[in-house]
Write an enzyme that holds these catalytic residues in place. Structure first.
Site, PDB file in Angstrom:
ATOM      1  N   SER A   1       0.829  -1.199   0.000  1.00  0.00           N
ATOM      2  CA  SER A   1       0.000   0.000   0.000  1.00  0.00           C
ATOM      3  C   SER A   1       0.868   1.256   0.000  1.00  0.00           C
ATOM      4  CB  SER A   1      -0.968  -0.048   1.184  1.00  0.00           C
ATOM      5  OG  SER A   1      -1.970   0.941   1.058  1.00  0.00           O
TER       6      SER A   1
ATOM      7  N   HIS B   1      -7.984  -4.902  -0.919  1.00  0.00           N
ATOM      8  CA  HIS B   1      -6.830  -4.129  -0.481  1.00  0.00           C
ATOM      9  C   HIS B   1      -6.459  -4.541   0.944  1.00  0.00           C
ATOM     10  CE1 HIS B   1      -4.112  -0.674  -0.739  1.00  0.00           C
ATOM     11  NE2 HIS B   1      -4.341  -0.530   0.555  1.00  0.00           N
TER      12      HIS B   1
ATOM     13  N   ASP C   1      -9.948  -4.048  -5.274  1.00  0.00           N
ATOM     14  CA  ASP C   1      -9.206  -2.953  -4.666  1.00  0.00           C
ATOM     15  C   ASP C   1      -9.383  -1.711  -5.540  1.00  0.00           C
ATOM     16  OD1 ASP C   1      -7.383  -1.211  -3.512  1.00  0.00           O
ATOM     17  OD2 ASP C   1      -5.628  -2.488  -3.840  1.00  0.00           O
TER      18      ASP C   1
END
Length: 310
Positions: free
Chosen positions: A153, A281, A251
């Site tokens: 991320s 995600h 995501d």
């Protein structure tokens, strides 16, 4: 494929976003409360807390060694958390799994967080630790060949930015980059990528939450037009390290990661993109206990070791 039923079950228990302002201290405390005790974590040959002395200051690191060996590739791991969450403990299980499945010595970085630390403090910490790792190669048992960076991320954002910064500085020791569902474009125009609309709601990370979650970073000196803040905006990707980019089907950030992989390949970089069906995600951090998602660590090991020494 639909969202994995185990993920769907857990998401169904979470309260819907109510638009309240985010409280970093409370959210950090909530994450800390979920860290399992040491005896429940994956056992490795060695786990050592240390301090990396870098041009940006002293940075806490945690060094993971899965098994004794004569020499190791080094993997510098940068945790996620929208630039204001996460630490060495919240992502300890990720670093342990990476060490086990790659055989590399993993160095997890406790970089400074927003909003307390303004841009580029966190990025400078990460870059400084990569340079420190190379300088400390003898002490770390580095094989002198393989130096990888990885992040999930926002940590993937930092990993991509570190790779670019190193290239521009003429530091050519980074051999691999592994980006797990990276956040690479902090201009959150919802029409920029189809996945921002397709996966806007109901999958954990929601498109409407991207701006508030990243506001602590963007309101403290990070300009989304800067390619060190939004690495996908870099014009020339030639010369960057070989890349593995792992994305999640459900995501909002899926398409920017995949587009970045495509652009790397177009620039002549050995880059592969692997989309995990049924995943959302954060699955590497939160759902790697599901065997098909743990595979991301094994795939990382395959990538690093297939390209070892190249």
């Amino acid at each position: 494929m639909t969202l994995h039923p185990e993920i769907a079950k857990i998401l169904s228990t979470l309260p819907a976003p109510d638009g309240s302002p985010l409280n970093p201290e409370a959210m950090r405390a909530g994450e800390a409360a979920q860290v399992p005790p040491l005896e429940e974590r994956l056992a490795l040959y060695s786990v050592e807390d240390a301090t990396a002395v870098t041009p940006s200051g002293e940075v806490p690191v945690r060094i993971y060694t899965a098994a004794e060996a004569d020499a190791y590739g080094l993997l510098v791991y940068l945790h996620g958390g929208a630039f204001f969450l996460g630490n060495l403990d919240t992502h300890d299980h990720v670093a342990r799994a990476l060490a086990k499945e790659t055989g590399y010595k993993v160095i997890s970085v406790g970089y400074r967080l927003a909003p307390e630390a303004a841009f580029p403090a966190g990025l400078d910490d990460c870059y400084g630790v990569v340079r420190w790792a190379a300088e400390q190669g003898t002490r770390l048992g580095w094989d002198g060949k393989n130096l990888a960076i990885a992040g999930d991320s926002s940590g993937g954002n930092f990993a991509a930015a570190v790779a670019a910064k190193a290239h521009d500085d003429g530091f050519d020791r980074i051999t691999h980059q592994v980006l797990f569902y990276p956040s690479l474009d902090l201009d959150f125009d919802v029409d920029r990528y189809a996945s921002l609309r397709e996966n806007a709601e109901g999958y954990g990370l929601e498109t409407a939450g991207l701006k508030p979650f990243n506001s602590f970073y963007l309101e403290n000196g990070a300009d989304p037009a800067d390619s060190l803040v939004s690495p996908i905006k870099r014009d020339d990707l030639a010369g960057l390290p070989a890349a593995l980019i792992i994305t999640a089907e459900y995501d909002p950030l899926r398409d920017e990661g995949e587009r970045y992989g495509q652009r790397l390949a177009e620039a002549g970089i050995a880059a592969s993109v692997s989309r995990y069906a049924g995943a959302n995600h954060g699955f590497v951090q939160h759902f790697s206990w599901i065997p098909e998602f743990y595979r991301a660590f094994e795939e990382t090991g395959d990538f690093l070791n297939a390209r070892a020494g190249q």
